[in-house]
Design a protein around this motif. Structure first.
Motif, PDB file in Angstrom:
ATOM      1  N   GLU A  30      -9.876  -6.226  39.837  1.00 57.00           N
ATOM      2  CA  GLU A  30     -10.225  -7.496  39.209  1.00 57.00           C
ATOM      3  C   GLU A  30     -11.029  -7.335  37.928  1.00 57.00           C
ATOM      4  OE1 GLU A  30     -11.874 -10.349  41.878  1.00 57.00           O
ATOM      5  OE2 GLU A  30     -10.459  -9.822  43.461  1.00 57.00           O
ATOM      6  N   GLU A  31     -11.835  -6.285  37.842  1.00 54.70           N
ATOM      7  CA  GLU A  31     -12.653  -6.065  36.653  1.00 54.70           C
ATOM      8  C   GLU A  31     -11.921  -5.191  35.646  1.00 54.70           C
ATOM      9  OE1 GLU A  31     -16.725  -4.859  37.045  1.00 54.70           O
ATOM     10  OE2 GLU A  31     -16.864  -5.795  39.016  1.00 54.70           O
ATOM     11  N   GLU A  32     -12.038  -5.570  34.382  1.00 58.90           N
ATOM     12  CA  GLU A  32     -11.454  -4.759  33.310  1.00 58.90           C
ATOM     13  C   GLU A  32     -12.334  -3.536  33.090  1.00 58.90           C
ATOM     14  OE1 GLU A  32      -8.717  -3.559  30.650  1.00 58.90           O
ATOM     15  OE2 GLU A  32      -8.554  -5.333  31.914  1.00 58.90           O
ATOM     16  N   VAL A  33     -11.723  -2.363  33.043  1.00 56.88           N
ATOM     17  CA  VAL A  33     -12.456  -1.112  32.831  1.00 56.88           C
ATOM     18  C   VAL A  33     -12.242  -0.680  31.380  1.00 56.88           C
ATOM     19  CG1 VAL A  33     -12.693   1.296  33.546  1.00 56.88           C
ATOM     20  CG2 VAL A  33     -12.139  -0.451  35.249  1.00 56.88           C
ATOM     21  N   PRO A  34     -13.341  -0.429  30.641  1.00 62.47           N
ATOM     22  CA  PRO A  34     -13.202  -0.004  29.244  1.00 62.47           C
ATOM     23  C   PRO A  34     -12.412   1.309  29.122  1.00 62.47           C
ATOM     24  CG  PRO A  34     -15.491  -0.541  29.760  1.00 62.47           C
ATOM     25  CD  PRO A  34     -14.730  -0.536  31.055  1.00 62.47           C
ATOM     26  N   LEU A  35     -11.703   1.452  28.016  1.00 61.67           N
ATOM     27  CA  LEU A  35     -10.885   2.638  27.765  1.00 61.67           C
ATOM     28  C   LEU A  35     -11.713   3.910  27.899  1.00 61.67           C
ATOM     29  CD1 LEU A  35      -8.241   3.973  26.895  1.00 61.67           C
ATOM     30  CD2 LEU A  35      -8.924   3.572  24.525  1.00 61.67           C
ATOM     31  N   GLU A  36     -12.900   3.923  27.325  1.00 62.06           N
ATOM     32  CA  GLU A  36     -13.769   5.108  27.379  1.00 62.06           C
ATOM     33  C   GLU A  36     -14.034   5.537  28.818  1.00 62.06           C
ATOM     34  OE1 GLU A  36     -15.943   8.217  25.748  1.00 62.06           O
ATOM     35  OE2 GLU A  36     -14.846   6.690  24.626  1.00 62.06           O
ATOM     36  N   GLU A  37     -14.255   4.571  29.698  1.00 63.66           N
ATOM     37  CA  GLU A  37     -14.519   4.878  31.105  1.00 63.66           C
ATOM     38  C   GLU A  37     -13.271   5.438  31.790  1.00 63.66           C
ATOM     39  OE1 GLU A  37     -16.054   2.630  35.141  1.00 63.66           O
ATOM     40  OE2 GLU A  37     -16.650   1.828  33.186  1.00 63.66           O
ATOM     41  N   LYS A  38     -12.115   4.868  31.464  1.00 65.25           N
ATOM     42  CA  LYS A  38     -10.866   5.368  32.036  1.00 65.25           C
ATOM     43  C   LYS A  38     -10.625   6.816  31.602  1.00 65.25           C
ATOM     44  CE  LYS A  38      -8.617   0.850  31.993  1.00 65.25           C
ATOM     45  NZ  LYS A  38      -7.523   0.055  31.415  1.00 65.25           N
ATOM     46  N   VAL A  39     -10.880   7.099  30.310  1.00 71.19           N
ATOM     47  CA  VAL A  39     -10.711   8.459  29.792  1.00 71.19           C
ATOM     48  C   VAL A  39     -11.658   9.406  30.524  1.00 71.19           C
ATOM     49  CG1 VAL A  39     -11.029   9.937  27.768  1.00 71.19           C
ATOM     50  CG2 VAL A  39      -9.831   7.753  27.535  1.00 71.19           C
ATOM     51  N   ASN A  40     -12.900   8.989  30.707  1.00 67.30           N
ATOM     52  CA  ASN A  40     -13.868   9.832  31.412  1.00 67.30           C
ATOM     53  C   ASN A  40     -13.461  10.082  32.859  1.00 67.30           C
ATOM     54  OD1 ASN A  40     -15.587  10.275  29.227  1.00 67.30           O
ATOM     55  ND2 ASN A  40     -16.749   8.414  29.626  1.00 67.30           N
ATOM     56  N   GLN A  41     -12.862   9.079  33.502  1.00 73.29           N
ATOM     57  CA  GLN A  41     -12.398   9.259  34.880  1.00 73.29           C
ATOM     58  C   GLN A  41     -11.300  10.313  34.957  1.00 73.29           C
ATOM     59  OE1 GLN A  41     -11.250   5.296  36.058  1.00 73.29           O
ATOM     60  NE2 GLN A  41     -13.359   4.663  36.469  1.00 73.29           N
ATOM     61  N   VAL A  42     -10.369  10.272  34.012  1.00 71.99           N
ATOM     62  CA  VAL A  42      -9.288  11.262  33.995  1.00 71.99           C
ATOM     63  C   VAL A  42      -9.849  12.649  33.686  1.00 71.99           C
ATOM     64  CG1 VAL A  42      -7.135  11.984  32.876  1.00 71.99           C
ATOM     65  CG2 VAL A  42      -7.502   9.567  33.436  1.00 71.99           C
ATOM     66  N   LEU A  43     -10.791  12.727  32.756  1.00 74.82           N
ATOM     67  CA  LEU A  43     -11.425  14.006  32.433  1.00 74.82           C
ATOM     68  C   LEU A  43     -12.109  14.590  33.668  1.00 74.82           C
ATOM     69  CD1 LEU A  43     -12.166  16.210  30.447  1.00 74.82           C
ATOM     70  CD2 LEU A  43     -14.122  14.824  29.736  1.00 74.82           C
ATOM     71  N   GLU A  44     -12.801  13.763  34.422  1.00 77.99           N
ATOM     72  CA  GLU A  44     -13.444  14.227  35.655  1.00 77.99           C
ATOM     73  C   GLU A  44     -12.403  14.743  36.649  1.00 77.99           C
ATOM     74  OE1 GLU A  44     -15.945  11.159  37.274  1.00 77.99           O
ATOM     75  OE2 GLU A  44     -17.212  11.111  35.490  1.00 77.99           O
ATOM     76  N   GLN A  45     -11.276  14.059  36.738  1.00 78.20           N
ATOM     77  CA  GLN A  45     -10.223  14.506  37.647  1.00 78.20           C
ATOM     78  C   GLN A  45      -9.654  15.851  37.203  1.00 78.20           C
ATOM     79  OE1 GLN A  45      -7.331  11.369  38.023  1.00 78.20           O
ATOM     80  NE2 GLN A  45      -8.827   9.927  38.818  1.00 78.20           N
ATOM     81  N   LEU A  46      -9.559  16.072  35.901  1.00 74.82           N
ATOM     82  CA  LEU A  46      -9.124  17.378  35.383  1.00 74.82           C
ATOM     83  C   LEU A  46     -10.148  18.450  35.759  1.00 74.82           C
ATOM     84  CD1 LEU A  46      -7.804  16.384  31.860  1.00 74.82           C
ATOM     85  CD2 LEU A  46      -6.490  17.600  33.599  1.00 74.82           C
ATOM     86  N   GLN A  47     -11.414  18.150  35.557  1.00 77.04           N
ATOM     87  CA  GLN A  47     -12.479  19.112  35.846  1.00 77.04           C
ATOM     88  C   GLN A  47     -12.556  19.445  37.333  1.00 77.04           C
ATOM     89  OE1 GLN A  47     -15.656  16.867  34.016  1.00 77.04           O
ATOM     90  NE2 GLN A  47     -15.451  17.963  32.084  1.00 77.04           N
ATOM     91  N   GLU A  48     -12.247  18.472  38.180  1.00 76.89           N
ATOM     92  CA  GLU A  48     -12.280  18.683  39.630  1.00 76.89           C
ATOM     93  C   GLU A  48     -10.993  19.310  40.155  1.00 76.89           C
ATOM     94  OE1 GLU A  48     -13.183  14.846  41.261  1.00 76.89           O
ATOM     95  OE2 GLU A  48     -15.156  14.791  40.310  1.00 76.89           O
ATOM     96  N   GLY A  49      -9.985  19.434  39.293  1.00 76.81           N
ATOM     97  CA  GLY A  49      -8.724  20.034  39.709  1.00 76.81           C
ATOM     98  C   GLY A  49      -7.802  19.106  40.464  1.00 76.81           C
ATOM     99  N   LEU A  50      -8.071  17.795  40.405  1.00 77.78           N
ATOM    100  CA  LEU A  50      -7.225  16.833  41.101  1.00 77.78           C
ATOM    101  C   LEU A  50      -5.939  16.553  40.330  1.00 77.78           C
ATOM    102  CD1 LEU A  50     -10.007  14.326  42.187  1.00 77.78           C
ATOM    103  CD2 LEU A  50      -8.910  16.108  43.573  1.00 77.78           C
TER     104      LEU A  50
END
Length: 71
Positions: A30-50
């Motif tokens: 329901e809440e809009e997530v800013p682009l910067e936050e979405k990018v950071n989430q994907v970066l974290e997933q890369l760093q965690e190996g997901l």
């Protein structure tokens, strides 16, 4: 072919992730997530190996996919 995220220039990696996020159009609820936050989430997933970065020689394209899909 898998490309280690840490072998990619920081600016290039950011643009790659940004392009992926914009292309995917993922619904974050329901809440809009800013682009910067979405990018950071994907970066974290890369760093965690997901997720991993995959280059397709056949299609000459780069994509971010779940690690489980890469094997």
């Amino acid at each position: 072919m898998l490309i280690p995220y840490d072998s990619i220039d920081t600016d290039t990696l950011y643009r790659l992730i940004e392009s992926f996020v914009l292309r995917e159009g993922t619904d974050y609820g329901e809440e809009e997530v800013p682009l910067e936050e979405k990018v950071n989430q994907v970066l974290e997933q890369l760093q965690e190996g997901l997720v991993v970065i995959e280059y397709s020689e056949e299609h000459e394209s780069v994509n971010i996919i779940p690690r489980t899909d890469s094997f």
